[in-house]
Design an enzyme around this catalytic site. Sequence first.
Site, PDB file in Angstrom:
ATOM      1  CG  HIS A 156      -1.770   1.214   1.358  1.00  0.00           C
ATOM      2  ND1 HIS A 156      -1.394   2.314   2.106  1.00  0.00           N
ATOM      3  CD2 HIS A 156      -2.962   1.520   0.792  1.00  0.00           C
ATOM      4  CE1 HIS A 156      -2.333   3.236   2.008  1.00  0.00           C
ATOM      5  NE2 HIS A 156      -3.305   2.783   1.222  1.00  0.00           N
ATOM      6  CB  CYS A 531       1.813  38.127 -13.974  1.00  0.00           C
ATOM      7  SG  CYS A 531       0.741  39.495 -13.503  1.00  0.00           S
TER       8      CYS A 531
HETATM    9  C1  PEP Z   1      -3.236  39.207 -10.098  1.00  0.00           C
HETATM   10  O1  PEP Z   1      -4.132  39.888  -9.607  1.00  0.00           O
HETATM   11  O2  PEP Z   1      -3.445  38.259 -10.872  1.00  0.00           O
HETATM   12  C2  PEP Z   1      -1.836  39.467  -9.749  1.00  0.00           C
HETATM   13  C3  PEP Z   1      -0.867  38.795 -10.314  1.00  0.00           C
HETATM   14  O3  PEP Z   1      -1.600  40.377  -8.759  1.00  0.00           O
HETATM   15  P1  PEP Z   1      -1.709  40.010  -7.189  1.00  0.00           P
HETATM   16  O4  PEP Z   1      -1.908  38.547  -7.085  1.00  0.00           O
HETATM   17  O5  PEP Z   1      -0.455  40.489  -6.579  1.00  0.00           O
HETATM   18  O6  PEP Z   1      -2.920  40.818  -6.807  1.00  0.00           O
END
Ligand code: PEP
Length: 575
Positions: A156, A531
């Site tokens: 397991h 991002c």
């Molecule tokens: C977002 O809002 O996607 C971003 C990258 O900024 P934070 O997460 O710092 O608000």
Amino acid sequence: MPELYKELVAIKDKLENHYKDMQDMEFTIQDGKLWMLQTRNGKRTGAAALKIAVDMVREGLISKETAVTRVDAGQLDQLLHPTLDPKAKKEKIAAGLPASPGAACGKVVFSATDAEEWVKNGEKVVLVRIETSPEDIGGMHVAEGIMTARGGMTSHAAVVARGMGTPCVSGVEGLVVSYENKNFTVGGVTVNEGYYISLDGSSGQVFLGEVPMVQNAMVGDFGEFMGWVDDIRKLQVWANADTPVDAKVARDFGAQGIGLCRTEHMFFDPNRILHMRAMILAATEEDRRNALAKLLPYQREDFIGIFKAMDGLPVTIRLLDPPLHEFLPHTEAEQAEIAKDLGVSLEAVKTRTAQLHEQNPMLGLRGCRLGITYPEVYEMQAQAIFEAAVEVTKAGGKVLPDIMIPLVGFKKELDMMKAAVEKMAKDVQDKAGIEIPYLIGTMIELPRAALMAEEIAKSAQFFSFGTNDLTQTTLGLSRDDAGPVISLYKAKGIYLKDPFASIDVDGVGQLVRMAANSGKKERPDIQLGVCGEHGGDPASIEFFNSVGLNYVSCSPYRVPIARLAAAQAVVKASK
Ligand code: PEP
Ligand code: MG
């Protein structure tokens, strides 16, 4: 039965060649006759998937394009697990079966419940059991590694650990575990609960203490495979990094730029938070400027380090974004400390803190609204960026800053902040007699920004989709309070996935696609990236590839995963 054996091997080859994949076959031999009962593509670990894919390309069985689809991007994580430093001094205490590869180090615990409890309190643990059973699953999930006294390669513990990608050594010879005394003994050594041990799940060795780890290099088959990945993918992969160390890690993993440097993270250091608080609590512009002047050298040093680490690759620096209350002293002791430092009364600090209190700070005085309220903050940051750029350039280095204005909803907001940054850029460059290449752009993280993207693109050289805030504001669901709603909505089938982890393609995705197209319409060479956390999620990457973004940016450790997911998106789109 040499004849039957030959026949079985021939059938095995035929099936593998036919399906062009590793087969998991069932057969029986009855009355001297071989019967094939079943065949299917075999399950495999990340390491096996990579080995099989590379071997099959070498055998001419599959193409490189097919090979990159054969390793699950999530599984790549297993291959990136650090290993025990071969140069470190080690005290080997036991050996067992190499049940699940990778290295692990943590404090010994003897029950799954303890493992969960300890991890909740911030500890790293290795779960030691005589053998594991399904009730142990919670503890196995959170443990760095697992060691068992009994059990083979298909016990397991071994099977479950491999599935989770958790290092495991099973069937350790001579291991005597006492749940009652909370200790184990092996080869004359007794180890109590809470002591550190280190496991090497690839060799089955167990060591006393905390053995240092080294990051796995992407060399050999892995390196070759990642080379195919990079040839196939169209999306660049950048990283979210706020320190020179993170920037270096990101580059080692293949990042081609920094897509988000959150400058606010640079102010939490104990030496700096004081000046930051002084800046926020300042009653006059003069006091604010004095506090900012103290932060400037720190900020400049940070940027110098990051520019050097990135060596001419783009570095996207976001000017101050978060609600100020995140920096405020919350406890009375902290308030008293800052009052003493500033030479004002505790009452004055309390009053100012109360003035700054916001009911919903995520939608209050944050982002570019801060820069518009206190222009001197963004001026200081721009000064630090350009002075750092000048210094690195003077020393023969290369820099490429992309200056990013957060939470823009109106072109006018961007224009005001852009003018301030450009003025500072000119002042610093003129003084130094050096020209710095740079871009100014904005995040698209409000529905209004997405709707007005064509207009905003008149002033923005790049858009970076902040899909964390864009998800929060489009769904009207607070990032900080979403947990229970997401669980309920997933259970009821309203959300198929957590929209903060994997992009809501139909809703938020529509805004991203629309804004990207509007931006390109106004400015054909606009640089487009993402991002938010979605930049490291394979399903979201497939979507961003379809939109035609230039890059995704994610945390440094996810960079190889994003590279693979970006290549897989291209192969899938071509089918
Ligand atoms: C977002 O809002 O996607 C971003 C990258 O900024 P934070 O997460 O710092 O608000
Ligand atoms: Mg944001």
